[in-house]
Design a protein around this motif. Structure first.
Motif, mmCIF file in Angstrom:
data_model
loop_
_atom_site.group_PDB
_atom_site.id
_atom_site.type_symbol
_atom_site.label_atom_id
_atom_site.label_comp_id
_atom_site.label_asym_id
_atom_site.label_seq_id
_atom_site.Cartn_x
_atom_site.Cartn_y
_atom_site.Cartn_z
ATOM 1 N N ALA A 36 -19.876 -45.692 18.611
ATOM 2 C CA ALA A 36 -20.670 -46.857 18.193
ATOM 3 C C ALA A 36 -20.117 -47.437 16.894
ATOM 4 C CB ALA A 36 -22.136 -46.465 18.019
ATOM 5 N N TYR A 37 -19.818 -46.571 15.948
ATOM 6 C CA TYR A 37 -19.289 -47.032 14.660
ATOM 7 C C TYR A 37 -17.985 -47.797 14.850
ATOM 8 C CZ TYR A 37 -17.480 -47.057 9.928
ATOM 9 O OH TYR A 37 -16.965 -47.459 8.721
ATOM 10 N N LEU A 38 -17.079 -47.243 15.634
ATOM 11 C CA LEU A 38 -15.786 -47.899 15.844
ATOM 12 C C LEU A 38 -15.936 -49.238 16.568
ATOM 13 C CD1 LEU A 38 -13.594 -44.793 16.720
ATOM 14 C CD2 LEU A 38 -13.563 -46.130 14.601
ATOM 15 N N LEU A 39 -16.821 -49.302 17.561
ATOM 16 C CA LEU A 39 -17.046 -50.563 18.275
ATOM 17 C C LEU A 39 -17.660 -51.620 17.355
ATOM 18 C CD1 LEU A 39 -18.326 -49.203 21.686
ATOM 19 C CD2 LEU A 39 -16.320 -50.655 21.372
ATOM 20 N N LEU A 40 -18.697 -51.246 16.627
ATOM 21 C CA LEU A 40 -19.338 -52.203 15.722
ATOM 22 C C LEU A 40 -18.367 -52.664 14.642
ATOM 23 C CD1 LEU A 40 -22.880 -50.618 15.254
ATOM 24 C CD2 LEU A 40 -22.229 -52.504 16.765
ATOM 25 N N ASN A 41 -17.607 -51.722 14.118
ATOM 26 C CA ASN A 41 -16.636 -52.042 13.079
ATOM 27 C C ASN A 41 -15.584 -53.023 13.604
ATOM 28 O OD1 ASN A 41 -15.943 -51.425 10.303
ATOM 29 N ND2 ASN A 41 -14.124 -50.432 11.115
ATOM 30 N N ARG A 42 -15.116 -52.797 14.818
ATOM 31 C CA ARG A 42 -14.101 -53.669 15.404
ATOM 32 C C ARG A 42 -14.658 -55.074 15.625
ATOM 33 N NH1 ARG A 42 -8.630 -52.724 16.824
ATOM 34 N NH2 ARG A 42 -9.321 -50.683 16.187
ATOM 35 N N LEU A 43 -15.873 -55.173 16.146
ATOM 36 C CA LEU A 43 -16.490 -56.490 16.348
ATOM 37 C C LEU A 43 -16.705 -57.203 15.014
ATOM 38 C CD1 LEU A 43 -19.049 -55.699 19.185
ATOM 39 C CD2 LEU A 43 -16.981 -57.121 19.366
ATOM 40 N N ASP A 44 -17.039 -56.445 13.987
ATOM 41 C CA ASP A 44 -17.237 -57.037 12.673
ATOM 42 C C ASP A 44 -15.923 -57.580 12.116
ATOM 43 O OD1 ASP A 44 -18.724 -57.670 10.255
ATOM 44 O OD2 ASP A 44 -17.736 -55.940 9.346
ATOM 45 N N LYS A 45 -14.866 -56.816 12.255
ATOM 46 C CA LYS A 45 -13.577 -57.212 11.686
ATOM 47 C C LYS A 45 -12.873 -58.304 12.493
ATOM 48 C CE LYS A 45 -12.568 -52.961 9.188
ATOM 49 N NZ LYS A 45 -12.885 -53.494 7.897
ATOM 50 N N GLU A 46 -13.019 -58.266 13.827
ATOM 51 C CA GLU A 46 -12.264 -59.181 14.674
ATOM 52 C C GLU A 46 -13.099 -60.295 15.286
ATOM 53 O OE1 GLU A 46 -9.605 -57.235 17.387
ATOM 54 O OE2 GLU A 46 -9.086 -55.717 15.898
ATOM 55 N N GLY A 47 -14.429 -60.202 15.181
ATOM 56 C CA GLY A 47 -15.280 -61.246 15.725
ATOM 57 C C GLY A 47 -15.585 -61.038 17.192
ATOM 58 N N PRO A 48 -16.357 -61.968 17.767
ATOM 59 C CA PRO A 48 -16.756 -61.852 19.169
ATOM 60 C C PRO A 48 -15.548 -61.783 20.093
ATOM 61 C CG PRO A 48 -17.973 -63.608 18.077
ATOM 62 C CD PRO A 48 -16.892 -63.171 17.131
ATOM 63 N N MET A 49 -15.659 -60.940 21.120
ATOM 64 C CA MET A 49 -14.581 -60.830 22.114
ATOM 65 C C MET A 49 -15.109 -60.239 23.395
ATOM 66 S SD MET A 49 -12.326 -57.605 20.660
ATOM 67 C CE MET A 49 -12.279 -58.133 18.973
ATOM 68 N N GLY A 50 -14.349 -60.441 24.442
ATOM 69 C CA GLY A 50 -14.707 -59.889 25.738
ATOM 70 C C GLY A 50 -14.415 -58.400 25.806
ATOM 71 N N VAL A 51 -14.942 -57.773 26.836
ATOM 72 C CA VAL A 51 -14.774 -56.334 27.021
ATOM 73 C C VAL A 51 -13.296 -55.959 27.101
ATOM 74 C CG1 VAL A 51 -15.150 -54.427 28.643
ATOM 75 C CG2 VAL A 51 -17.038 -55.952 28.074
ATOM 76 N N LYS A 52 -12.520 -56.715 27.866
ATOM 77 C CA LYS A 52 -11.092 -56.388 28.023
ATOM 78 C C LYS A 52 -10.350 -56.469 26.699
ATOM 79 C CE LYS A 52 -10.534 -57.544 32.878
ATOM 80 N NZ LYS A 52 -9.878 -58.399 33.861
ATOM 81 N N ALA A 53 -10.618 -57.513 25.932
ATOM 82 C CA ALA A 53 -9.951 -57.661 24.633
ATOM 83 C C ALA A 53 -10.374 -56.553 23.677
ATOM 84 C CB ALA A 53 -10.264 -59.033 24.029
ATOM 85 N N LEU A 54 -11.648 -56.196 23.697
ATOM 86 C CA LEU A 54 -12.149 -55.125 22.847
ATOM 87 C C LEU A 54 -11.494 -53.802 23.228
ATOM 88 C CD1 LEU A 54 -14.060 -54.261 20.570
ATOM 89 C CD2 LEU A 54 -15.905 -54.148 22.263
ATOM 90 N N ALA A 55 -11.428 -53.549 24.521
ATOM 91 C CA ALA A 55 -10.797 -52.314 24.998
ATOM 92 C C ALA A 55 -9.331 -52.264 24.579
ATOM 93 C CB ALA A 55 -10.931 -52.220 26.517
ATOM 94 N N ALA A 56 -8.625 -53.360 24.764
ATOM 95 C CA ALA A 56 -7.207 -53.404 24.403
ATOM 96 C C ALA A 56 -7.006 -53.188 22.910
ATOM 97 C CB ALA A 56 -6.595 -54.734 24.836
ATOM 98 N N SER A 57 -7.855 -53.803 22.101
ATOM 99 C CA SER A 57 -7.691 -53.673 20.656
ATOM 100 C C SER A 57 -7.996 -52.261 20.159
ATOM 101 C CB SER A 57 -8.559 -54.696 19.913
ATOM 102 O OG SER A 57 -9.915 -54.318 19.928
ATOM 103 N N MET A 58 -8.765 -51.510 20.943
ATOM 104 C CA MET A 58 -9.119 -50.156 20.551
ATOM 105 C C MET A 58 -8.274 -49.094 21.261
ATOM 106 S SD MET A 58 -13.234 -50.454 20.182
ATOM 107 C CE MET A 58 -13.361 -48.829 19.428
ATOM 108 N N GLY A 59 -7.464 -49.519 22.212
ATOM 109 C CA GLY A 59 -6.617 -48.578 22.917
ATOM 110 C C GLY A 59 -7.371 -47.691 23.893
ATOM 111 N N ILE A 60 -8.456 -48.224 24.457
ATOM 112 C CA ILE A 60 -9.239 -47.489 25.458
ATOM 113 C C ILE A 60 -9.444 -48.398 26.663
ATOM 114 C CG2 ILE A 60 -10.357 -45.926 23.824
ATOM 115 C CD1 ILE A 60 -12.782 -47.694 23.751
ATOM 116 N N ASP A 61 -9.932 -47.847 27.759
ATOM 117 C CA ASP A 61 -10.071 -48.698 28.939
ATOM 118 C C ASP A 61 -11.411 -49.440 28.955
ATOM 119 O OD1 ASP A 61 -12.028 -47.090 30.541
ATOM 120 O OD2 ASP A 61 -10.387 -45.648 30.568
ATOM 121 N N SER A 62 -11.440 -50.497 29.757
ATOM 122 C CA SER A 62 -12.612 -51.378 29.829
ATOM 123 C C SER A 62 -13.869 -50.646 30.264
ATOM 124 C CB SER A 62 -12.348 -52.544 30.780
ATOM 125 O OG SER A 62 -11.320 -53.350 30.283
ATOM 126 N N SER A 63 -13.739 -49.705 31.196
ATOM 127 C CA SER A 63 -14.925 -48.988 31.661
ATOM 128 C C SER A 63 -15.538 -48.157 30.542
ATOM 129 C CB SER A 63 -14.595 -48.109 32.869
ATOM 130 O OG SER A 63 -13.673 -47.103 32.524
#
Length: 168
Positions: free
Chosen positions: A47-74
Motif C-alpha cells: 500500500a505504501y509503495l502504491l500510494l507513494n508512486r501515485l503521489d510522485k507520478e500522478g494519476p495513471m492506469g493500472v498497466k502504467a502503474l504496474a510497469a513503473s513498479m516492476g510488477i504485473d497488472s494483476s
C-alpha cells in the motif's frame, strides 16, 4: 552474468555484505520499518509503495502503474482494490480518453500517506540520530544504488525481487 569472485572483491567482505542484507531484509519485514507512535506498522509495504508512486507520478492506469513498479497488472489490481475500498485511491476517467480509467490518490489517501511518511521519517531520524549528515547521505546514495542494481537485475533476468526502484 556470472562473475569471477576475484574480479568482484574479497569473498569475506561479500559474505559479510550478503549476510547484512539478509539481516536487514528480515528486520525490515519484522518491523515493516513502519515508523513510530500510533502510525507504526499501520500501512503495509504494498500500500505504501502504491500510494507513494501515485503521489510522485500522478494519476495513471493500472498497466502504467504496474510497469513503473516492476510488477504485473494483476498484482496491482489486487493490491489497489482495498485502497479503493477504503477511499485512499479513487478511480477517475482518463482526462484525454474518457473511456479509460486512471487511479489517483484521493485527498484522504494523500493525508494518510503524509501521516505514514512523517512517522517513518521520525523512525529514520531515531535510527540514525548519531550519524553525521554525510553518513546519512552516503548510506542513502549507496542503498539507492543497490536497489537500482536489483531492479536492473530483475529486468534482465525476469526474476521478481519486488519494486526496488529509487522512486518507491
Amino acid at each position: 552474468m556470472s562473475m569471477d569472485m576475484s574480479t568482484v572483491g574479497d569473498t569475506g567482505l561479500l559474505d559479510a555484505l550478503q549476510h547484512e542484507v539478509a539481516v536487514f531484509a528480515r528486520r525490515a519485514e519484522q518491523t515493516r520499518l513502519g515508523g513510530v507512535g500510533q502510525v507504526r506498522n499501520s500501512m503495509d509495504r504494498a500500500a505504501y509503495l502504491l500510494l507513494n508512486r501515485l503521489d510522485k507520478e500522478g494519476p495513471m492506469g493500472v498497466k502504467a502503474l504496474a510497469a513503473s513498479m516492476g510488477i504485473d497488472s494483476s498484482t496491482v489490481t489486487r493490491q489497489v482494490a482495498p485502497l479503493v475500498d477504503t477511499g485512499l485511491v479513487k478511480r477517475a476517467s482518463h482526462p484525454e480518453d474518457g473511456r479509460a480509467v486512471v487511479l489517483q490518490l484521493s485527498p484522504r489517501g494523500q493525508s494518510r500517506l503524509e501521516e505514514v511518511r512523517s512517522s517513518r521519517r521520525q523512525l529514520m531520524a531515531e535510527l540514525t540520530h548519531d550519524w553525521a549528515p554525510e553518513e546519512r547521505e552516503t548510506f542513502c546514495t549507496l542503498l539507492t544504488r543497490f536497489n537500482t542494481a536489483l531492479s536492473a537485475r530483475m529486468a534482465v533476468t525476469g526474476v521478481g525481487v519486488g519494486d526496488s526502484s529509487p522512486a518507491s
